[in-house]
Write a protein that holds these residues in place. Structure first.
Motif, PDB file in Angstrom:
ATOM      1  N   ALA A 103      45.573  33.080  45.619  1.00 60.85           N
ATOM      2  CA  ALA A 103      44.646  32.158  44.963  1.00 60.85           C
ATOM      3  C   ALA A 103      43.981  32.823  43.767  1.00 60.85           C
ATOM      4  CB  ALA A 103      43.595  31.680  45.958  1.00 60.85           C
ATOM      5  N   ASN A 104      43.537  34.060  43.938  1.00 63.07           N
ATOM      6  CA  ASN A 104      42.840  34.732  42.838  1.00 63.07           C
ATOM      7  C   ASN A 104      43.764  35.078  41.676  1.00 63.07           C
ATOM      8  OD1 ASN A 104      40.108  34.736  43.495  1.00 63.07           O
ATOM      9  ND2 ASN A 104      40.302  36.506  44.844  1.00 63.07           N
ATOM     10  N   ILE A 105      44.951  35.595  41.971  1.00 67.48           N
ATOM     11  CA  ILE A 105      45.823  35.924  40.832  1.00 67.48           C
ATOM     12  C   ILE A 105      46.344  34.638  40.177  1.00 67.48           C
ATOM     13  CG2 ILE A 105      46.465  38.192  41.718  1.00 67.48           C
ATOM     14  CD1 ILE A 105      49.189  37.023  42.476  1.00 67.48           C
ATOM     15  N   GLY A 106      46.515  33.580  40.965  1.00 70.08           N
ATOM     16  CA  GLY A 106      46.950  32.315  40.385  1.00 70.08           C
ATOM     17  C   GLY A 106      45.919  31.746  39.451  1.00 70.08           C
ATOM     18  N   PHE A 107      44.667  31.790  39.866  1.00 70.66           N
ATOM     19  CA  PHE A 107      43.582  31.247  39.048  1.00 70.66           C
ATOM     20  C   PHE A 107      43.352  32.087  37.792  1.00 70.66           C
ATOM     21  CE2 PHE A 107      39.241  30.922  37.612  1.00 70.66           C
ATOM     22  CZ  PHE A 107      38.953  29.571  37.682  1.00 70.66           C
ATOM     23  N   LEU A 123      32.058  44.959  41.405  1.00 69.50           N
ATOM     24  CA  LEU A 123      32.522  45.170  42.771  1.00 69.50           C
ATOM     25  C   LEU A 123      33.359  44.012  43.315  1.00 69.50           C
ATOM     26  CD1 LEU A 123      29.432  46.850  44.502  1.00 69.50           C
ATOM     27  CD2 LEU A 123      31.346  47.912  43.289  1.00 69.50           C
ATOM     28  N   VAL A 124      33.876  43.150  42.440  1.00 69.72           N
ATOM     29  CA  VAL A 124      34.682  42.030  42.932  1.00 69.72           C
ATOM     30  C   VAL A 124      35.999  42.532  43.512  1.00 69.72           C
ATOM     31  CG1 VAL A 124      33.706  40.328  41.337  1.00 69.72           C
ATOM     32  CG2 VAL A 124      35.761  41.617  40.678  1.00 69.72           C
ATOM     33  N   HIS A 125      36.661  41.633  44.258  1.00 72.77           N
ATOM     34  CA  HIS A 125      37.929  41.962  44.900  1.00 72.77           C
ATOM     35  C   HIS A 125      38.986  42.436  43.902  1.00 72.77           C
ATOM     36  CE1 HIS A 125      36.673  39.293  48.411  1.00 72.77           C
ATOM     37  NE2 HIS A 125      36.994  40.443  48.968  1.00 72.77           N
ATOM     38  N   ALA A 126      39.858  43.302  44.372  1.00 75.32           N
ATOM     39  CA  ALA A 126      40.964  43.800  43.542  1.00 75.32           C
ATOM     40  C   ALA A 126      41.855  42.655  43.066  1.00 75.32           C
ATOM     41  CB  ALA A 126      41.790  44.814  44.323  1.00 75.32           C
ATOM     42  N   SER A 127      41.995  41.612  43.870  1.00 68.47           N
ATOM     43  CA  SER A 127      42.849  40.485  43.482  1.00 68.47           C
ATOM     44  C   SER A 127      42.321  39.773  42.238  1.00 68.47           C
ATOM     45  CB  SER A 127      42.967  39.486  44.637  1.00 68.47           C
ATOM     46  OG  SER A 127      41.700  39.080  45.100  1.00 68.47           O
TER      47      SER A 127
END
Length: 384
Positions: A103-107, A123-127
């Motif tokens: 979802a994150n890489i798609g967005f 500090l957000v997620h690596a994705s």
């Protein structure tokens, strides 16, 4: 079988040199202070029974989805789940992805465009970071939970890039995965609304816990002020998959341009049925589970103070509690001592976190007993 190229071997050597080489863990029967199953429902047999009932009700007998959602994989349970999610989380639409990472890489690889800017909490997620790198927009991090630093970074960027066609995306998490803390979402939403920026909130560690089993944005009644929310089913819901909540237009855009949705085999009917069954279970048992989790969080914080070890911990009221202990070797030793005592508490090493801020991450659950919390924290005190 070919040998590993020298460049890759050197990278492994570097990782070993800082005592940060990863390996897949073996399954052990330890007290769980590590999994993301915060509400302790991943093993509830009633959910699996209900998932099978849903499949029978819909007369679905296939085990696999058979293709991507744009080909043959968009089975009818997707529509049922997305309709439910939109209503449950008070969003205009929902689009299910195979995982929070997808979802994150798609967005972030498809929505921000060339000449746009993405400002993300450091500090957000690596994705999220990976998605930004894959996209066309420029990404800039701002100091953790620091609205003033965000404002300064935006001002400096606009001074260097006066183009009026720029879109600004502001990205944060509702509960951060390494500190367990939260931003001031209300202030952040107002800041974005006042300036015409697009606020995106990753709700991975809040989904199912906050907002009476929804998420923190809904709890704070900020749904209309947020451009997109990413919710996940692999943590408190104990399942697998994720969804992006937003407008119907955003959903249509993602269906056309989010490559992690377009070019992958869809979730199986059984997986989607399990997510639906879990939400149904939480409508009945969710209050009880969330209350037990919150009580354990309060007890954990109370006991760290009574034992005089609270200063080693990052202050937080979430299911994630972290003990900071500088150095990969030291934090691995602490984790191993707890493992030998029967407790599964994972070390978080650099470079996953900043060097010098290595830590033990305690994940609390509704099913943890006070005796288990007493035991693990007393072992911590002895080790410190």
């Amino acid at each position: 079988m070919g040998e590993l190229p020298e460049k890759l071997r050197l990278r492994l050597d570097d990782r070993s040199g800082v005592n940060a080489l990863r390996s897949l863990p073996k399954h052990e029967n330890l007290v769980d202070f590590s999994s993301n199953d915060y509400l302790g429902i991943s093993g509830e047999g009633i959910i699996q029974t209900r998932a099978i009932e849903i499949l029978k009700e819909k007369q679905i007998e296939q085990s696999g989805s058979t293709g991507s959602r744009l080909l043959t994989g968009n089975h009818l349970l997707f529509a049922a789940l997305e309709t439910f999610l939109a209503k449950h989380h008070n969003a205009e639409s929902a689009l299910v992805f195979n995982s929070g990472y997808d979802a994150n890489i798609g967005f972030f690889s498809s929505v921000p465009q060339r000449n746009d800017f993405v400002f993300y909490d450091e500090l957000v997620h690596a994705s999220i970071r990976d998605g930004i790198k894959m996209g066309l927009a420029k990404g800039y991090k701002f100091a953790h939970n620091n609205l003033l630093d965000l404002h300064r970074k935006i001002e400096n960027t606009f001074r260097k890039n006066p183009d009026k066609g720029i879109e600004i995306y502001i990205v944060t998490e509702s509960v951060f995965s390494m500190d367990g803390d939260t931003p001031d979402l209300t202030a952040l939403a107002k800041f974005c609304s006042d300036n015409g920026y697009h606020l995106v909130v990753d709700e991975a560690h809040a989904t199912g816990i906050h907002g009476e089993g929804t998420d923190m944005v809904k709890e704070l009644e900020l749904e209309t002020a947020v451009f997109a929310r990413i919710i996940t089913f692999g943590k408190a819901l104990g399942c697998h998959g994720a969804a992006i909540l937003g407008s119907q237009e955003l959903k249509t855009y993602l269906v056309n341009f989010a490559r992690s949705l377009i070019y992958t085999t869809a979730l199986s009917p059984h997986t989607v049925a399990t997510v639906l069954a879990t939400y149904q279970y939480l409508e009945d048992k969710g209050f009880e589970k969330r209350t037990a989790l919150q009580e354990n969080i309060r007890y954990f914080n109370k006991l760290t103070k009574e034992l005089g070890i609270q200063d080693f911990f990052v202050n937080g009221n979430a299911a994630i509690q972290c003990l900071v202990s500088s150095g990969n070797q030291q934090v691995k030793v602490l984790s191993e001592r707890l493992r030998k005592a029967g407790y599964n508490v994972k070390p978080i090493l650099s470079p996953t976190v900043e060097k010098g801020k290595e830590r033990l991450r305690f994940c609390l659950h509704a099913h943890n007993t006070k005796q288990e919390i007493d035991g693990v924290l007393n072992e911590v005190k002895k080790s410190l």
